[in-house]
Design a protein around this motif. Structure first.
Motif, PDB file in Angstrom:
ATOM      1  N   LEU A 285       1.931  -1.956   2.585  1.00  0.00           N
ATOM      2  CA  LEU A 285       2.255  -3.205   2.142  1.00  0.00           C
ATOM      3  C   LEU A 285       0.981  -3.893   1.080  1.00  0.00           C
ATOM      4  N   LEU A 286      -0.058  -3.897   2.033  1.00  0.00           N
ATOM      5  CA  LEU A 286      -1.423  -4.551   1.564  1.00  0.00           C
ATOM      6  C   LEU A 286      -1.682  -4.091   0.277  1.00  0.00           C
ATOM      7  N   GLY A 287      -1.595  -2.636   0.340  1.00  0.00           N
ATOM      8  CA  GLY A 287      -1.955  -1.705  -0.795  1.00  0.00           C
ATOM      9  C   GLY A 287      -1.327  -1.667  -2.091  1.00  0.00           C
ATOM     10  N   LEU A 288      -0.280  -2.541  -2.104  1.00  0.00           N
ATOM     11  CA  LEU A 288       0.717  -2.782  -3.329  1.00  0.00           C
ATOM     12  C   LEU A 288       0.098  -3.718  -4.322  1.00  0.00           C
ATOM     13  N   GLY A 289      -0.651  -4.343  -3.712  1.00  0.00           N
ATOM     14  CA  GLY A 289      -1.334  -5.413  -4.577  1.00  0.00           C
ATOM     15  C   GLY A 289      -0.483  -6.279  -5.360  1.00  0.00           C
ATOM     16  N   THR A 290       0.508  -6.957  -4.600  1.00  0.00           N
ATOM     17  CA  THR A 290       1.498  -7.884  -5.397  1.00  0.00           C
ATOM     18  C   THR A 290       1.981  -8.854  -4.217  1.00  0.00           C
ATOM     19  N   THR A 291       2.523 -10.081  -4.793  1.00  0.00           N
ATOM     20  CA  THR A 291       3.198 -10.821  -3.723  1.00  0.00           C
ATOM     21  C   THR A 291       4.229 -10.412  -3.206  1.00  0.00           C
ATOM     22  N   LEU A 292       4.665 -10.722  -2.056  1.00  0.00           N
ATOM     23  CA  LEU A 292       5.976 -10.156  -1.443  1.00  0.00           C
ATOM     24  C   LEU A 292       6.473 -11.055  -0.336  1.00  0.00           C
ATOM     25  N   ARG A 293       7.445 -10.814   0.239  1.00  0.00           N
ATOM     26  CA  ARG A 293       7.824 -11.679   1.524  1.00  0.00           C
ATOM     27  C   ARG A 293       8.455 -10.469   2.343  1.00  0.00           C
ATOM     28  N   VAL A 294       7.747 -10.506   3.834  1.00  0.00           N
ATOM     29  CA  VAL A 294       8.433  -9.682   4.768  1.00  0.00           C
ATOM     30  C   VAL A 294       9.486 -10.276   5.333  1.00  0.00           C
ATOM     31  N   LEU A 295      10.740  -9.626   5.157  1.00  0.00           N
ATOM     32  CA  LEU A 295      12.084 -10.367   5.828  1.00  0.00           C
ATOM     33  C   LEU A 295      12.336  -9.936   7.150  1.00  0.00           C
ATOM     34  N   GLU A 302       3.564  -9.712  11.313  1.00  0.00           N
ATOM     35  CA  GLU A 302       2.322 -10.029  12.227  1.00  0.00           C
ATOM     36  C   GLU A 302       1.182  -9.277  11.829  1.00  0.00           C
ATOM     37  N   ALA A 303       1.463  -7.936  11.651  1.00  0.00           N
ATOM     38  CA  ALA A 303       0.244  -7.016  11.503  1.00  0.00           C
ATOM     39  C   ALA A 303      -0.190  -7.148  10.056  1.00  0.00           C
ATOM     40  N   LEU A 304       0.504  -7.477   9.003  1.00  0.00           N
ATOM     41  CA  LEU A 304       0.217  -7.877   7.802  1.00  0.00           C
ATOM     42  C   LEU A 304      -0.258  -9.168   7.823  1.00  0.00           C
ATOM     43  N   LEU A 305      -0.153 -10.251   8.433  1.00  0.00           N
ATOM     44  CA  LEU A 305      -0.671 -11.251   8.842  1.00  0.00           C
ATOM     45  C   LEU A 305      -2.245 -11.392   9.244  1.00  0.00           C
ATOM     46  N   ASP A 310      -8.042 -11.340   8.549  1.00  0.00           N
ATOM     47  CA  ASP A 310      -9.429 -10.451   8.817  1.00  0.00           C
ATOM     48  C   ASP A 310     -10.157 -10.461   7.205  1.00  0.00           C
ATOM     49  N   LEU A 311      -9.431 -10.059   6.346  1.00  0.00           N
ATOM     50  CA  LEU A 311     -10.074 -10.128   4.947  1.00  0.00           C
ATOM     51  C   LEU A 311     -10.415 -11.529   4.579  1.00  0.00           C
ATOM     52  N   PHE A 312      -9.818 -12.637   4.919  1.00  0.00           N
ATOM     53  CA  PHE A 312     -10.110 -13.979   4.594  1.00  0.00           C
ATOM     54  C   PHE A 312     -11.477 -14.176   5.384  1.00  0.00           C
ATOM     55  N   GLU A 313     -11.455 -13.931   6.624  1.00  0.00           N
ATOM     56  CA  GLU A 313     -12.625 -14.281   7.419  1.00  0.00           C
ATOM     57  C   GLU A 313     -14.048 -13.330   6.855  1.00  0.00           C
ATOM     58  N   ASP A 314     -13.724 -12.286   6.713  1.00  0.00           N
ATOM     59  CA  ASP A 314     -14.663 -11.467   6.131  1.00  0.00           C
ATOM     60  C   ASP A 314     -15.415 -11.931   4.905  1.00  0.00           C
TER      61      ASP A 314
END
Length: 321
Positions: A285-295, A302-305, A310-314
């Motif tokens: 999902l992260l590799g899609l490079g688009t906004t999305l909502r996990v239903l 939780e794994a996506l968040l 981690d990306l934000f902190e790095d």
């Protein structure tokens, strides 16, 4: 006067340029007599060219299939296209074993004019290939045999081994071969079940013709059938996401071989995607490079968040070392 060899090459080039020629038209284009044209046609047939003819004053000559592979007359762009195709077949393993494609490519490159060989060399310097897909690849002989029975529309007895290794023998009515970019799939109607099925071509063990020609009625879209079949594989875990894109754009982001799609109004699409675990699905999902909502489900969300945090902190410098 041009030599006989040059005249024969010119004749082959003309015959390849359009479906049919009269003897008089060929004679005028080549500046020879009708008798010379007929004599050259006979020589081409001796060389293996399948030159067909229709009798009578309005009859003509056309280039058909020969008894063996004769020399080909190709222009620069055609030669380049053939060389690129052979190169890709050798590197990708699309035909299974790459020796036949590699051998043909080496023979062709040995006789290429420098202007074309240089273009191929420039391409070699910039192209990079990802690793080949794991597992067996179909051998060229089997691929040719499957293509042949599809063309003949002849019922066959198919010896096949499924994903679990179970061997079966069934009668099928061949229809099409579909290449997904990774594998070849054989689309056929299972006679006993009266159902359209897809078979991985590399799992076909044997093909036995029955001599029974069939007429297929209302065949499916083969590419769509294969896409649905691949997407229908049962995975341990599925994620349902909402993409803020209409169906056509969502299908470009997530191919039908990866997920199943349904519209959510005119500007959004709900997609179900299968995977082995939550981490794998989050990475996809992260590799899609688009906004999305996990239903659903929560573990994938939780794994996506977790990955986003981690990306934000790095990238804000808090965890850089």
């Amino acid at each position: 006067m041009i030599s006989t060899s040059a005249r024969l090459l010119r004749l082959v080039s003309l015959l390849s340029a359009r479906p049919t020629w009269t003897c008089r038209e060929l004679a005028e284009r080549m500046a020879v007599t009708d008798r010379t044209v007929r004599r050259d046609i006979a020589r081409l047939r001796e060389l293996g060219y399948g030159v067909e003819s229709d009798p009578g004053p309005w009859g003509g000559y056309r280039l058909g299939g020969g008894t063996r592979v004769p020399p080909l007359i190709l222009d620069d762009e055609e030669v380049f296209a053939v060389a690129v195709a052979l190169r890709e077949a050798a590197l990708s393993g699309v035909l299974g074993g790459d020796q036949a494609a590699l051998s043909a490519l080496l023979k062709l490159r040995a006789v290429l004019p420098p202007r074309i060989a240089d273009r191929l060399g420039e391409m070699d310097a910039v192209f990079v290939h990802t690793p080949r897909p794991e597992g067996r690849q179909i051998m060229p002989g089997m691929l040719l045999e499957l293509a042949s029975v599809c063309r003949r529309a002849e019922r066959i007895r198919l010896a096949y081994r499924d994903h679990a290794g179970k061997a079966t023998v069934r009668d099928v009515d061949p229809y099409r071969l579909v290449f997904t970019g990774l594998r070849w799939y054989f689309v056929a109607r299972d006679v006993a079940r009266d159902q359209w099925r897809t078979f991985r071509a590399d799992r076909v063990a044997r093909v036995e013709p029955t001599g029974h020609t069939v007429e297929l009625r209302d065949p499916p879209d083969p590419a769509l059938l294969v896409s649905r079949s691949i997407a229908g594989v049962v995975y341990p875990l599925y994620v349902t996401v909402r993409l803020p894109h209409p169906m056509d754009q969502a299908l470009r982001l997530v191919p039908p071989t990866i997920g199943t799609h349904r519209p959510d109004g005119p500007d959004a699409t709900i997609v179900d995607i299968g995977g082995n675990d939550a981490d794998q699905l989050a990475d996809y999902l992260l590799g899609l490079g688009t906004t999305l909502r996990v239903l659903s489900p929560d573990p994938v969300r939780e794994a996506l968040l977790h990955r986003i945090r981690d990306l934000f902190e790095d990238n804000r410098g808090g965890r850089l070392r």
